[in-house]
Write a protein that holds these residues in place. Structure first.
Motif, PDB file in Angstrom:
ATOM      1  N   HIS A   1      -0.829   9.376   1.057  1.00  0.00           N
ATOM      2  CA  HIS A   1       0.261  10.164   0.480  1.00  0.00           C
ATOM      3  C   HIS A   1       0.982  11.019   1.520  1.00  0.00           C
ATOM      4  CE1 HIS A   1      -3.032  13.052   0.367  1.00  0.00           C
ATOM      5  NE2 HIS A   1      -2.116  13.991   0.306  1.00  0.00           N
ATOM      6  N   GLU A   2       0.276  11.500   2.537  1.00  0.00           N
ATOM      7  CA  GLU A   2       0.935  12.278   3.597  1.00  0.00           C
ATOM      8  C   GLU A   2       1.811  11.377   4.463  1.00  0.00           C
ATOM      9  OE1 GLU A   2      -1.975  14.524   5.727  1.00  0.00           O
ATOM     10  OE2 GLU A   2      -2.471  15.756   3.977  1.00  0.00           O
ATOM     11  N   GLU A   3       1.336  10.174   4.731  1.00  0.00           N
ATOM     12  CA  GLU A   3       2.132   9.207   5.498  1.00  0.00           C
ATOM     13  C   GLU A   3       3.375   8.809   4.710  1.00  0.00           C
ATOM     14  OE1 GLU A   3       3.080   6.662   8.698  1.00  0.00           O
ATOM     15  OE2 GLU A   3       1.600   8.256   8.576  1.00  0.00           O
ATOM     16  N   ALA A   4       3.208   8.621   3.416  1.00  0.00           N
ATOM     17  CA  ALA A   4       4.321   8.193   2.560  1.00  0.00           C
ATOM     18  C   ALA A   4       5.427   9.235   2.497  1.00  0.00           C
ATOM     19  CB  ALA A   4       3.810   7.892   1.161  1.00  0.00           C
ATOM     20  N   ALA A   5       5.087  10.502   2.682  1.00  0.00           N
ATOM     21  CA  ALA A   5       6.091  11.563   2.593  1.00  0.00           C
ATOM     22  C   ALA A   5       7.195  11.412   3.636  1.00  0.00           C
ATOM     23  CB  ALA A   5       5.413  12.927   2.734  1.00  0.00           C
ATOM     24  N   THR A   6       6.872  10.797   4.770  1.00  0.00           N
ATOM     25  CA  THR A   6       7.872  10.657   5.834  1.00  0.00           C
ATOM     26  C   THR A   6       8.153   9.209   6.228  1.00  0.00           C
ATOM     27  OG1 THR A   6       6.160  10.897   7.526  1.00  0.00           O
ATOM     28  CG2 THR A   6       7.287  12.906   6.811  1.00  0.00           C
ATOM     29  N   HIS A   7       7.519   8.270   5.580  1.00  0.00           N
ATOM     30  CA  HIS A   7       7.658   6.866   5.955  1.00  0.00           C
ATOM     31  C   HIS A   7       8.975   6.301   5.427  1.00  0.00           C
ATOM     32  CE1 HIS A   7       6.733   2.639   6.516  1.00  0.00           C
ATOM     33  NE2 HIS A   7       5.698   3.016   7.260  1.00  0.00           N
ATOM     34  N   PRO A   8       9.734   5.582   6.272  1.00  0.00           N
ATOM     35  CA  PRO A   8      11.022   5.050   5.823  1.00  0.00           C
ATOM     36  C   PRO A   8      10.925   4.043   4.679  1.00  0.00           C
ATOM     37  CG  PRO A   8      10.621   4.522   8.152  1.00  0.00           C
ATOM     38  CD  PRO A   8       9.465   5.322   7.664  1.00  0.00           C
ATOM     39  N   ALA A   9       9.801   3.369   4.546  1.00  0.00           N
ATOM     40  CA  ALA A   9       9.655   2.366   3.487  1.00  0.00           C
ATOM     41  C   ALA A   9       9.549   2.977   2.101  1.00  0.00           C
ATOM     42  CB  ALA A   9       8.435   1.494   3.757  1.00  0.00           C
ATOM     43  N   THR A  10       9.331   4.273   2.015  1.00  0.00           N
ATOM     44  CA  THR A  10       9.148   4.908   0.702  1.00  0.00           C
ATOM     45  C   THR A  10      10.467   5.265   0.030  1.00  0.00           C
ATOM     46  OG1 THR A  10       8.861   7.069   1.744  1.00  0.00           O
ATOM     47  CG2 THR A  10       6.869   5.814   1.247  1.00  0.00           C
ATOM     48  N   ARG A  11      11.554   4.868   0.604  1.00  0.00           N
ATOM     49  CA  ARG A  11      12.848   5.129  -0.044  1.00  0.00           C
ATOM     50  C   ARG A  11      12.954   4.388  -1.377  1.00  0.00           C
ATOM     51  NH1 ARG A  11      15.304   4.539   5.542  1.00  0.00           N
ATOM     52  NH2 ARG A  11      15.217   6.671   6.306  1.00  0.00           N
ATOM     53  N   SER A  12      12.243   3.244  -1.470  1.00  0.00           N
ATOM     54  CA  SER A  12      12.236   2.476  -2.715  1.00  0.00           C
ATOM     55  C   SER A  12      10.790   2.222  -3.125  1.00  0.00           C
ATOM     56  CB  SER A  12      12.978   1.155  -2.557  1.00  0.00           C
ATOM     57  OG  SER A  12      12.353   0.387  -1.562  1.00  0.00           O
ATOM     58  N   VAL A  13      10.011   3.289  -3.208  1.00  0.00           N
ATOM     59  CA  VAL A  13       8.572   3.188  -3.458  1.00  0.00           C
ATOM     60  C   VAL A  13       8.263   2.865  -4.917  1.00  0.00           C
ATOM     61  CG1 VAL A  13       8.204   5.634  -3.959  1.00  0.00           C
ATOM     62  CG2 VAL A  13       6.383   4.305  -2.954  1.00  0.00           C
ATOM     63  N   GLN A  14       7.178   2.110  -5.105  1.00  0.00           N
ATOM     64  CA  GLN A  14       6.637   1.834  -6.426  1.00  0.00           C
ATOM     65  C   GLN A  14       5.229   2.382  -6.448  1.00  0.00           C
ATOM     66  OE1 GLN A  14       6.792  -2.328  -7.127  1.00  0.00           O
ATOM     67  NE2 GLN A  14       9.006  -2.440  -6.970  1.00  0.00           N
ATOM     68  N   ARG A  15       4.944   3.262  -7.367  1.00  0.00           N
ATOM     69  CA  ARG A  15       3.609   3.858  -7.444  1.00  0.00           C
ATOM     70  C   ARG A  15       2.764   3.079  -8.458  1.00  0.00           C
ATOM     71  NH1 ARG A  15       3.421   8.667  -4.721  1.00  0.00           N
ATOM     72  NH2 ARG A  15       5.442   9.560  -4.283  1.00  0.00           N
ATOM     73  N   LEU A  16       1.497   2.901  -8.091  1.00  0.00           N
ATOM     74  CA  LEU A  16       0.571   2.240  -9.005  1.00  0.00           C
ATOM     75  C   LEU A  16       0.149   3.207 -10.092  1.00  0.00           C
ATOM     76  CD1 LEU A  16      -1.699   0.284  -6.531  1.00  0.00           C
ATOM     77  CD2 LEU A  16       0.039  -0.622  -8.033  1.00  0.00           C
ATOM     78  N   PRO A  17      -0.099   2.716 -11.295  1.00  0.00           N
ATOM     79  CA  PRO A  17      -0.527   3.611 -12.381  1.00  0.00           C
ATOM     80  C   PRO A  17      -1.898   4.186 -12.110  1.00  0.00           C
ATOM     81  CG  PRO A  17      -0.452   1.313 -13.129  1.00  0.00           C
ATOM     82  CD  PRO A  17       0.025   1.356 -11.715  1.00  0.00           C
TER      83      PRO A  17
END
Length: 85
Positions: A69-85
């Protein structure tokens, strides 16, 4: 091309313990350590329930990948992120 053993020796000189096999870690601890894991990596490096609660799932050209989750906060790929339930 040289055979691999000379490279392994140099890796060990530069980063002692880098090539030492490690035991699989709890999935949350492994994701926090490595910051991102692909499906083949997570089957090799983790134990327990997958994905960890805070994992962020992204789709890549080579298949699914999970980010800490910390990596995702700044990762460019998370602009269109899908979170798992």
């Amino acid at each position: 091309m040289r055979p691999p053993p000379p490279y392994w020796k140099r890796f060990e000189e530069l980063a002692p313990g880098l090539l030492t096999a490690t035991e699989a870690q709890d999935s949350a601890a492994a994701l926090a350590r490595y910051r991102s894991l692909t499906d083949p990596e997570r089957t090799l490096l983790t134990t327990g329930q997958w994905p960890p609660a805070a994992a962020v799932w992204i789709t890549t050209a080579n298949g699914p990948s999970w980010l800490d989750h910390e990596e995702a906060a700044t990762h460019p790929a998370t602009r269109s992120v899908q979170r798992l339930p």
